[in-house]
Design a protein around this motif. Sequence first.
Motif, PDB file in Angstrom:
ATOM      1  N   LEU A 278       0.837  -1.199   0.000  1.00  0.00           N
ATOM      2  CA  LEU A 278       0.000   0.000   0.000  1.00  0.00           C
ATOM      3  C   LEU A 278       0.874   1.251   0.000  1.00  0.00           C
ATOM      4  CD1 LEU A 278      -2.880   1.241   0.269  1.00  0.00           C
ATOM      5  CD2 LEU A 278      -2.571   1.087   2.749  1.00  0.00           C
ATOM      6  N   PHE A 279       0.549   2.189  -0.888  1.00  0.00           N
ATOM      7  CA  PHE A 279       1.276   3.448  -0.999  1.00  0.00           C
ATOM      8  C   PHE A 279       0.294   4.609  -1.003  1.00  0.00           C
ATOM      9  CE2 PHE A 279       3.691   0.224  -3.264  1.00  0.00           C
ATOM     10  CZ  PHE A 279       4.986   0.391  -2.801  1.00  0.00           C
ATOM     11  N   GLN A 280       0.800   5.785  -0.636  1.00  0.00           N
ATOM     12  CA  GLN A 280       0.047   7.006  -0.879  1.00  0.00           C
ATOM     13  C   GLN A 280       0.965   8.036  -1.526  1.00  0.00           C
ATOM     14  OE1 GLN A 280      -1.552  10.258   1.901  1.00  0.00           O
ATOM     15  NE2 GLN A 280      -3.377   9.062   1.440  1.00  0.00           N
ATOM     16  N   LEU A 281       0.381   8.765  -2.482  1.00  0.00           N
ATOM     17  CA  LEU A 281       1.095   9.841  -3.151  1.00  0.00           C
ATOM     18  C   LEU A 281       0.247  11.093  -3.081  1.00  0.00           C
ATOM     19  CD1 LEU A 281       1.248   7.044  -5.118  1.00  0.00           C
ATOM     20  CD2 LEU A 281       3.020   8.452  -6.185  1.00  0.00           C
ATOM     21  N   ASP A 282       0.913  12.254  -3.082  1.00  0.00           N
ATOM     22  CA  ASP A 282       0.174  13.510  -3.162  1.00  0.00           C
ATOM     23  C   ASP A 282       0.900  14.452  -4.104  1.00  0.00           C
ATOM     24  OD1 ASP A 282       1.892  15.531  -1.513  1.00  0.00           O
ATOM     25  OD2 ASP A 282       1.744  13.791  -0.213  1.00  0.00           O
ATOM     26  N   MET A 283       0.151  15.376  -4.665  1.00  0.00           N
ATOM     27  CA  MET A 283       0.697  16.351  -5.602  1.00  0.00           C
ATOM     28  C   MET A 283       0.001  17.681  -5.379  1.00  0.00           C
ATOM     29  SD  MET A 283       2.814  17.041  -8.060  1.00  0.00           S
ATOM     30  CE  MET A 283       3.336  15.427  -8.678  1.00  0.00           C
ATOM     31  N   PRO A 284       0.737  18.757  -5.056  1.00  0.00           N
ATOM     32  CA  PRO A 284       0.109  20.061  -4.880  1.00  0.00           C
ATOM     33  C   PRO A 284      -0.500  20.559  -6.192  1.00  0.00           C
ATOM     34  CG  PRO A 284       2.317  20.025  -3.931  1.00  0.00           C
ATOM     35  CD  PRO A 284       2.174  18.785  -4.731  1.00  0.00           C
ATOM     36  N   VAL A 285      -1.641  21.219  -6.068  1.00  0.00           N
ATOM     37  CA  VAL A 285      -2.336  21.772  -7.232  1.00  0.00           C
ATOM     38  C   VAL A 285      -1.802  23.167  -7.517  1.00  0.00           C
ATOM     39  CG1 VAL A 285      -4.581  22.407  -8.206  1.00  0.00           C
ATOM     40  CG2 VAL A 285      -4.391  20.425  -6.667  1.00  0.00           C
ATOM     41  N   ARG A 286      -1.444  23.418  -8.766  1.00  0.00           N
ATOM     42  CA  ARG A 286      -0.887  24.704  -9.143  1.00  0.00           C
ATOM     43  C   ARG A 286      -1.974  25.769  -9.301  1.00  0.00           C
ATOM     44  NH1 ARG A 286       2.970  22.117 -13.872  1.00  0.00           N
ATOM     45  NH2 ARG A 286       4.711  21.461 -12.518  1.00  0.00           N
ATOM     46  N   GLU A 287      -1.555  27.008  -9.265  1.00  0.00           N
ATOM     47  CA  GLU A 287      -2.468  28.126  -9.471  1.00  0.00           C
ATOM     48  C   GLU A 287      -3.138  27.999 -10.833  1.00  0.00           C
ATOM     49  OE1 GLU A 287      -4.382  31.640  -8.404  1.00  0.00           O
ATOM     50  OE2 GLU A 287      -2.921  30.528  -7.187  1.00  0.00           O
ATOM     51  N   GLY A 288      -4.488  28.018 -10.843  1.00  0.00           N
ATOM     52  CA  GLY A 288      -5.245  27.947 -12.084  1.00  0.00           C
ATOM     53  C   GLY A 288      -5.355  26.566 -12.698  1.00  0.00           C
ATOM     54  N   GLU A 289      -4.826  25.548 -12.020  1.00  0.00           N
ATOM     55  CA  GLU A 289      -4.838  24.185 -12.552  1.00  0.00           C
ATOM     56  C   GLU A 289      -6.096  23.443 -12.124  1.00  0.00           C
ATOM     57  OE1 GLU A 289      -1.477  20.717 -12.882  1.00  0.00           O
ATOM     58  OE2 GLU A 289      -1.904  21.467 -10.878  1.00  0.00           O
TER      59      GLU A 289
END
Length: 398
Positions: A278-289
Motif C-alpha cells: 500500500l502506498f500514498q502519493l500527493d501532488m500540490p495543485v498549481r495556481e489555475g490548474e
Amino acid sequence: MQEITVVGGGIAGLAAAIEAAEGGARVTLHEAHGEPGGRGRAIGGPYTAHEGPHVFYADGPHWTWLKERGLTGRLALPPLRAGLRAGFRHRGRFTRIPPAGFLRMAADRNRTAPVDEDFRGWAGRHYGEQAAEAAANAVGVVTYVADTGRLSAAYVWNLFGRIFGPRVPAVRWAVGGWQAVVDRMVRHARDAGVRIETGSRVTEPPEAPVIVATELSSARALLGDPSLEWESGYCVLLDIAVRPDRRDSFVMFDLDEGGFHESYSMQDPTVSPAGETLFQLDMPVREGEGHAEAHARLRRLAETALPGWEERAAWRRTGTARGRTGALDLPGTTWRDRPAIVRGDGVFLAGDMVAAPGMRGEISLNSGVAAARAALHSLGLSGDPGPASRFGARPLRR
C-alpha cells in the motif's frame, strides 16, 4: 466538578478533552460525525489509508505528550533490505542523491533564515536558484502547496531542517497508522471520564468555558468571528495497493513538482492484505490548474516511483485536500500570528491552523493541550495556563 465543553472530536479535540479531564474538569466532547478522529481516521476495510501521509516526528512536545500516556503504541520499522529504493525524483528520474546545493543546505544547520523574506529569494542567494527550488519542492510533503518557495524563509527552513537535517531522522510510524493512535486516544479519554457525544453537531456556542477544536472555517461560522482565517494547502491524493515489484520505491521526494510518495505497508504489513503493498502519493495543485491536470501529474510521479503500477494495481482511491492541510506562514508571519488559542470570554481555539508550533497534526495536538490548560486555569483548576501563556492570547502582527 467544573465543566469544560469541547466541540470537535479530531486530534485537537481529543487531546484537549484528555488534558482537561486529567486536570480535574468534567468534560463533554461533541463530535458531528459518527465516530471521533477527524482527519486522523482511516477508511474501513482491508486498507488502512488516511487523508494525507500520516507519520509522527518524535522531536517535539506533541510526541512527549502522546508517549507519556502510552498513546503511541508499538512502532514500525522501515524495511532494511538490500536494493530498497528510497530517494528523490529529479529531472523526471529516480535518484538516490539530490543536487549538490541541496546537500549543502542539509548540512548547514547553523544558518538562521529570516521571517520577513520568502524562501526562494533567501535560499537562492545562499545556495543557488536550482537548489532553492529543489528544497522548496522537497518540503512540499508537509506544506501541500505547489509554490512552497513563496512562504516565509524561516518557516520553510525549519521544516527542511526537521526533514533533511544531519541528525538521525525523527520520523516514527505507529503500527496501525494514525487510526490506531486515534483509537487509543478515544479509549484514554473515556477512561479519564470524558463523555463523547457522536452525531452531535453544535450550531451555537456552548456555555463557557468551551474549546472549539474544529476546522478553522467551522470555528469561524460557529463563533461568528470573520478574523479566523489562515492560509493552507491544496493537493490531490492517490492511494494505491499493488502487487509487489523489486523496483517499487519505499519513499520518494519529488524535487521537480513538490509531490511525495511513501509506502504504508513495507514498514507495517498490518495496513494491507497479504501479497499487496500500500502506498500514498500527493501532488500540490498549481495556481489555475484543474483536478484532472493535477491528477495527471500525480500519475506520472507514480510511474517513476512504481514502474508499471497501473497494470499491477489491486485497489486505488483518489482524493482532494483543500484548506485543511495545516497552516502555511507567509513572509512576515510566524505561528504566533495565526488565530490565537485564547479568544476571551471563556472561549479557546484548537486545530491545525492556530497559534501553536509544529506542523500539520502537531499543531492540533499542541494547541489542544494548550487550550485545555488555559481552560483549566480559567476555572481555577490550574495555577499555570501552560503553553497557552507562551503561545499568546492575541495574534502578534509584524
